[in-house]
Scaffold this motif. Structure first.
Motif, mmCIF file in Angstrom:
data_model
loop_
_atom_site.group_PDB
_atom_site.id
_atom_site.type_symbol
_atom_site.label_atom_id
_atom_site.label_comp_id
_atom_site.label_asym_id
_atom_site.label_seq_id
_atom_site.Cartn_x
_atom_site.Cartn_y
_atom_site.Cartn_z
ATOM 1 N N CYS A 29 0.813 -1.213 0.000
ATOM 2 C CA CYS A 29 0.000 0.000 0.000
ATOM 3 C C CYS A 29 0.848 1.266 0.000
ATOM 4 O O CYS A 29 0.328 2.359 -0.232
ATOM 5 N N GLU A 30 2.146 1.128 0.248
ATOM 6 C CA GLU A 30 3.035 2.288 0.210
ATOM 7 C C GLU A 30 3.160 2.838 -1.210
ATOM 8 O O GLU A 30 3.400 4.011 -1.403
ATOM 9 N N ASP A 31 3.037 1.969 -2.202
ATOM 10 C CA ASP A 31 3.084 2.367 -3.605
ATOM 11 C C ASP A 31 2.097 1.494 -4.365
ATOM 12 O O ASP A 31 2.456 0.488 -4.967
ATOM 13 N N LEU A 32 0.843 1.884 -4.305
ATOM 14 C CA LEU A 32 -0.234 1.058 -4.841
ATOM 15 C C LEU A 32 -0.140 0.855 -6.349
ATOM 16 O O LEU A 32 -0.453 -0.226 -6.849
ATOM 17 N N SER A 33 0.325 1.851 -7.077
ATOM 18 C CA SER A 33 0.416 1.696 -8.535
ATOM 19 C C SER A 33 1.439 0.635 -8.917
ATOM 20 O O SER A 33 1.189 -0.187 -9.801
ATOM 21 N N SER A 34 2.587 0.620 -8.233
ATOM 22 C CA SER A 34 3.590 -0.416 -8.503
ATOM 23 C C SER A 34 3.079 -1.788 -8.092
ATOM 24 O O SER A 34 3.322 -2.783 -8.775
ATOM 25 N N CYS A 35 2.368 -1.842 -6.983
ATOM 26 C CA CYS A 35 1.820 -3.105 -6.513
ATOM 27 C C CYS A 35 0.836 -3.677 -7.536
ATOM 28 O O CYS A 35 0.890 -4.872 -7.854
ATOM 29 N N CYS A 36 -0.038 -2.841 -8.051
ATOM 30 C CA CYS A 36 -1.006 -3.300 -9.055
ATOM 31 C C CYS A 36 -0.302 -3.732 -10.338
ATOM 32 O O CYS A 36 -0.644 -4.761 -10.927
ATOM 33 N N PHE A 37 0.697 -2.967 -10.764
ATOM 34 C CA PHE A 37 1.461 -3.322 -11.953
ATOM 35 C C PHE A 37 2.146 -4.665 -11.746
ATOM 36 O O PHE A 37 2.117 -5.538 -12.620
ATOM 37 N N GLY A 38 2.760 -4.854 -10.565
ATOM 38 C CA GLY A 38 3.425 -6.113 -10.250
ATOM 39 C C GLY A 38 2.467 -7.286 -10.158
ATOM 40 O O GLY A 38 2.808 -8.418 -10.507
ATOM 41 N N PHE A 39 1.263 -7.049 -9.707
ATOM 42 C CA PHE A 39 0.277 -8.116 -9.581
ATOM 43 C C PHE A 39 -0.300 -8.514 -10.939
ATOM 44 O O PHE A 39 -0.402 -9.692 -11.258
ATOM 45 N N TRP A 40 -0.672 -7.526 -11.751
ATOM 46 C CA TRP A 40 -1.342 -7.819 -13.013
ATOM 47 C C TRP A 40 -0.387 -8.170 -14.142
ATOM 48 O O TRP A 40 -0.766 -8.887 -15.069
ATOM 49 N N GLN A 106 9.094 -4.500 -3.324
ATOM 50 C CA GLN A 106 9.911 -3.888 -2.278
ATOM 51 C C GLN A 106 11.166 -3.258 -2.877
ATOM 52 O O GLN A 106 11.553 -2.153 -2.506
ATOM 53 N N MET A 107 11.798 -3.935 -3.819
ATOM 54 C CA MET A 107 13.000 -3.381 -4.448
ATOM 55 C C MET A 107 12.664 -2.121 -5.241
ATOM 56 O O MET A 107 13.440 -1.159 -5.229
ATOM 57 N N SER A 108 11.517 -2.111 -5.891
ATOM 58 C CA SER A 108 11.098 -0.922 -6.636
ATOM 59 C C SER A 108 10.876 0.261 -5.694
ATOM 60 O O SER A 108 11.307 1.381 -5.974
ATOM 61 N N ARG A 109 10.208 0.002 -4.565
ATOM 62 C CA ARG A 109 9.987 1.075 -3.583
ATOM 63 C C ARG A 109 11.314 1.569 -3.013
ATOM 64 O O ARG A 109 11.515 2.773 -2.846
ATOM 65 N N GLU A 110 12.218 0.650 -2.716
ATOM 66 C CA GLU A 110 13.515 1.027 -2.141
ATOM 67 C C GLU A 110 14.303 1.889 -3.121
ATOM 68 O O GLU A 110 14.928 2.874 -2.728
ATOM 69 N N LYS A 111 14.282 1.530 -4.389
ATOM 70 C CA LYS A 111 14.971 2.318 -5.413
ATOM 71 C C LYS A 111 14.369 3.712 -5.491
ATOM 72 O O LYS A 111 15.091 4.702 -5.588
ATOM 73 N N ALA A 112 13.048 3.796 -5.423
ATOM 74 C CA ALA A 112 12.390 5.098 -5.480
ATOM 75 C C ALA A 112 12.751 5.956 -4.264
ATOM 76 O O ALA A 112 12.941 7.157 -4.384
#
Length: 125
Positions: A29-40, A106-112
């Protein structure tokens, strides 16, 4: 003739670095757009994230060839080393096997969070 001189003093700032992940493995939920992209569209997301981390775009596709996903494992371990994050290769292995999409998110959020460039200006004091 008068001239106006505007002087701006640089502000003091402190850069804090932590030896922990900025977000948890399940903090999607910290980065919902990345989470949705990663899920779909997981493989597209993993390839995009690898590219952002400076690796080959198609590198995550090699994870198909092993019981333990070697690319996910090595990328997570490399990111820990790059940012000085504590952890073990055993934990990286467990997360990579059982929570692959979460690891990439998590790696995507950490990079951001940590990958934002810091500009330091020397005012010539």
């Amino acid at each position: 003739m008068t001239s106006t001189v505007i002087v701006t003093q640089p502000q003091t700032f402190v850069v804090q670095t932590s030896n922990q992940w900025s977000t948890g493995i399940c903090d999607c939920c910290e980065d919902l757009s990345s989470c949705c992209f990663g899920f779909w569209c997981f493989w597209c997301f993993a390839c995009k994230t690898a590219k952002e981390l400076g690796e080959c775009l198609c590198l995550p596709l090699l994870d198909f060839f092993g019981l333990i996903p070697p690319i996910t494992l090595s990328m997570r371990a490399t990111m820990r080393q790059r940012y000085g994050i504590q952890g073990t290769i055993c934990n990286d292995c467990i997360y990579s096997v059982f929570c692959g999409p979460c690891v990439w998110c998590q790696m995507s959020r950490e990079k951001a969070i940590r990958g934002a460039p810091i500009t330091i200006i020397n005012a010539g004091l």
